[in-house]
Design an enzyme around this catalytic site. Structure first.
Site, PDB file in Angstrom:
ATOM      1  N   PHE A   1      31.407  15.399 -17.076  1.00 40.70           N
ATOM      2  CA  PHE A   1      30.492  14.212 -17.153  1.00 40.70           C
ATOM      3  C   PHE A   1      29.235  14.606 -16.862  1.00 40.70           C
ATOM      4  O   PHE A   1      28.269  13.758 -16.371  1.00 40.70           O
ATOM      5  CB  PHE A   1      31.133  13.385 -15.654  1.00 40.70           C
ATOM      6  CG  PHE A   1      32.579  13.152 -15.755  1.00 40.70           C
ATOM      7  CD1 PHE A   1      32.908  12.167 -16.692  1.00 40.70           C
ATOM      8  CD2 PHE A   1      33.346  13.796 -14.921  1.00 40.70           C
ATOM      9  CE1 PHE A   1      34.378  12.055 -16.677  1.00 40.70           C
ATOM     10  CE2 PHE A   1      34.867  13.894 -15.031  1.00 40.70           C
ATOM     11  CZ  PHE A   1      35.237  12.632 -15.896  1.00 40.70           C
TER      12      PHE A   1
ATOM     13  N   CYS B   1      26.559  10.829 -26.953  1.00 45.51           N
ATOM     14  CA  CYS B   1      27.753  10.221 -26.273  1.00 45.51           C
ATOM     15  C   CYS B   1      28.322   8.925 -26.494  1.00 45.51           C
ATOM     16  O   CYS B   1      29.320   8.603 -26.811  1.00 45.51           O
ATOM     17  CB  CYS B   1      27.630  10.907 -25.055  1.00 45.51           C
ATOM     18  SG  CYS B   1      27.165  12.603 -24.902  1.00 45.51           S
TER      19      CYS B   1
HETATM   20  C1  UGA Z   1      26.497  10.230 -21.003  1.00 44.29           C
HETATM   21  C2  UGA Z   1      27.193  10.106 -19.606  1.00 44.29           C
HETATM   22  O1  UGA Z   1      26.234   9.466 -18.968  1.00 44.29           O
HETATM   23  C3  UGA Z   1      27.619  11.315 -19.057  1.00 44.29           C
HETATM   24  O2  UGA Z   1      28.157  11.147 -17.719  1.00 44.29           O
HETATM   25  C4  UGA Z   1      28.724  11.888 -20.086  1.00 44.29           C
HETATM   26  O3  UGA Z   1      29.039  13.338 -19.346  1.00 44.29           O
HETATM   27  C5  UGA Z   1      28.032  12.182 -21.356  1.00 44.29           C
HETATM   28  O4  UGA Z   1      27.354  10.785 -22.011  1.00 44.29           O
HETATM   29  C6  UGA Z   1      28.828  12.806 -22.183  1.00 44.29           C
HETATM   30  O5  UGA Z   1      29.849  12.112 -22.814  1.00 44.29           O
HETATM   31  O6  UGA Z   1      28.707  14.036 -22.709  1.00 44.29           O
HETATM   32  P1  UGA Z   1      24.040  11.207 -21.833  1.00 44.29           P
HETATM   33  O7  UGA Z   1      24.494  11.076 -23.065  1.00 44.29           O
HETATM   34  O8  UGA Z   1      23.441  12.292 -21.556  1.00 44.29           O
HETATM   35  O9  UGA Z   1      25.415  10.949 -20.780  1.00 44.29           O
HETATM   36  O10 UGA Z   1      23.098   9.900 -21.613  1.00 44.29           O
HETATM   37  P2  UGA Z   1      23.004   8.773 -20.455  1.00 44.29           P
HETATM   38  O11 UGA Z   1      22.051   9.235 -19.329  1.00 44.29           O
HETATM   39  O12 UGA Z   1      24.452   8.025 -20.120  1.00 44.29           O
HETATM   40  O13 UGA Z   1      22.161   7.700 -21.150  1.00 44.29           O
HETATM   41  C7  UGA Z   1      22.851   7.053 -22.564  1.00 44.29           C
HETATM   42  C8  UGA Z   1      21.912   5.728 -23.037  1.00 44.29           C
HETATM   43  O14 UGA Z   1      21.978   4.715 -21.875  1.00 44.29           O
HETATM   44  C9  UGA Z   1      20.417   6.298 -23.218  1.00 44.29           C
HETATM   45  O15 UGA Z   1      19.964   5.699 -24.464  1.00 44.29           O
HETATM   46  C10 UGA Z   1      19.787   5.346 -21.821  1.00 44.29           C
HETATM   47  O16 UGA Z   1      18.489   4.899 -22.299  1.00 44.29           O
HETATM   48  C11 UGA Z   1      20.677   4.346 -21.820  1.00 44.29           C
HETATM   49  N1  UGA Z   1      20.724   3.738 -20.510  1.00 44.29           N
HETATM   50  C12 UGA Z   1      21.302   4.295 -19.421  1.00 44.29           C
HETATM   51  C13 UGA Z   1      20.121   2.274 -20.385  1.00 44.29           C
HETATM   52  O17 UGA Z   1      19.708   1.813 -21.456  1.00 44.29           O
HETATM   53  N2  UGA Z   1      20.298   1.854 -19.107  1.00 44.29           N
HETATM   54  C14 UGA Z   1      20.817   2.426 -18.135  1.00 44.29           C
HETATM   55  O18 UGA Z   1      20.782   1.974 -16.878  1.00 44.29           O
HETATM   56  C15 UGA Z   1      21.216   3.841 -18.080  1.00 44.29           C
END
Ligand code: UGA
Length: 366
Positions: free
Chosen positions: A85, A197
């Protein structure tokens, strides 16, 4: 691999052109593991960490290794699903301190061997979820699709708030986040979720559900809401600037989130593509992702060296990624904009009283 007790399979499982999961890398890696096991006297555990749709470990990876190794699972090797994760930008701390370890396998002996390995790696308080392989595979999709659902939910509420004079999405998110049944994280409204992801895992889960005859109505709505979010931003620009051809637009932040240079499936990249289609002239600035953005757009857009350079003569600035340094932006940084029109998708400057036509996503204009 010949002399290993544990072999971790961590290759990417990107989205294929049809939207389903592309297993070519994992198939290749499985074959290679199998070949290397042919003349090995070890009985290793193959630990599948890659995100794969339910059934892949048993129905795709296992038979490929069996064929290539000429050995049977359970006799020549063991196989376990062990999704991770990790978040980009937090990989080291997430690796060292995961919130739990999921182990999916049918052989209790190998499950215990892997558990023992993780016990040595982490402190004694580490939580384990022991289950079968298909459930472990599904847990990863449940996790990512729930996070995507939270984001689309808050983005939809944010659109509603934007049309209620004075309403503030951050106050709402902060308040509902205090309810332990809801939780505070992943309620930051913005231009939609991106990255390598969440979007591809949502697509893979939707295709998987369709394939097995389940209509994933909620997941479809989450995805649709996400796609719509970027269109709302384009509509807001058009409403203010009129026809976008030859308009000078600045995009601040192209990385899919702060503290990474990764632009894969970044919403900012999608936005630029849409604006280029409308023949706008785009300038971008990102503290880390310029090189990767260049590899997408080449000479089609301008790459500025600073925020001020990026805003010079611009008719519209859109803040897409919440980089810390964007918090410093003020009236003097926008001084040389041709039209002081700012769309703040992350509400970075709400407190600043910018002398501009300022629109913060999720805040209703009074
Ligand atoms: C995501 C998951 O959070 C990890 O737990 C998982 O292991 C990973 O995918 C994976 O499958 O390998 P990640 O892709 O690094 O991690 O990015 P996130 O932090 O989840 O953010 C994803 C998107 O959501 C970004 O564009 C971010 O800006 C957006 N986001 C996130 C929001 O718009 N609002 C939020 O409150 C949180």
């Amino acid at each position: 691999m010949k002399n290993c007790d544990l072999i971790f399979l961590t290759v990417g499982t990107p989205k294929s052109k049809s939207g389903f999961i592309d297993l070519s890398m994992i198939k290749n890696a499985s074959k290679n593991i199998g070949i290397s096991l042919r003349h090995s006297s070890k009985k290793p555990i193959i630990v599948v960490k890659s995100t794969v749709v339910p059934g892949t470990t048993t129905n795709v990876i296992k038979p490929l290794i069996e064929r290539a190794s000429r050995k049977k699972a359970g006799k020549g090797f063991e196989i376990i699903a062990n999704p991770e994760f990790l978040r980009e930008g937090n990989v080291i701390s997430d690796t060292l301190k995961p919130h739990l370890v999921v182990i999916g396998g049918s052989n209790s002996n190998s499950v215990n061997r892997l558990k023992k390995f993780y016990r040595k790696l982490y402190d004694s308080k580490i939580k384990f979820m022991i289950t079968n392989t298909q459930t472990a595979e599904m847990i990863k999709y449940a996790n990512n699709s729930f996070l995507a659902t939270k984001i689309s939910f808050i983005n939809q509420l944010s659109n509603i708030c934007q049309n209620i004079p004075g309403a503030n999405i951050d106050d709402i998110a902060k308040t509902i986040g205090l309810d332990p049944r809801i939780g505070a994280l992943f309620l930051n409204a913005g231009p939609g979720y991106g990255g390598s992801c969440l979007p591809k895992d949502m697509k893979a889960l939707i295709s998987f559900a369709d394939k097995i005859g389940i209509n994933p109505t909620l997941l479809n709505a989450v995805e649709k809401t996400n796609q719509k979010q970027i269109q709302n931003i384009v509509s807001l620009i058009e409403k203010t600037l009129g026809i976008l051809a030859s308009k000078r637009i600045t995009v601040l932040g192209t990385a899919f989130k702060p503290n990474t240079d990764d632009v894969r499936d970044s919403i900012a990249i999608e936005l630029i593509k849409k604006l280029l289609k409308k023949k706008s002239r785009i300038t971008i600035y990102d503290p880390k992702a310029i090189k990767n953005t260049k590899s997408v757009f080449g000479e089609k857009i301008i790459y500025a060296r600073s925020i001020t350079d990026a805003l010079n003569k611009s008719q519209c600035a859109i803040m897409m990624t919440h980089w810390k340094q964007f918090e410093k932006l003020n009236n003097s940084s926008i001084k040389y904009m041709n039209r002081k029109f700012v769309i703040d998708c992350r509400r970075i400057l709400v407190e600043k009283e910018l002398q501009a036509e300022y629109h913060a996503i999720g805040i209703g204009k009074i």
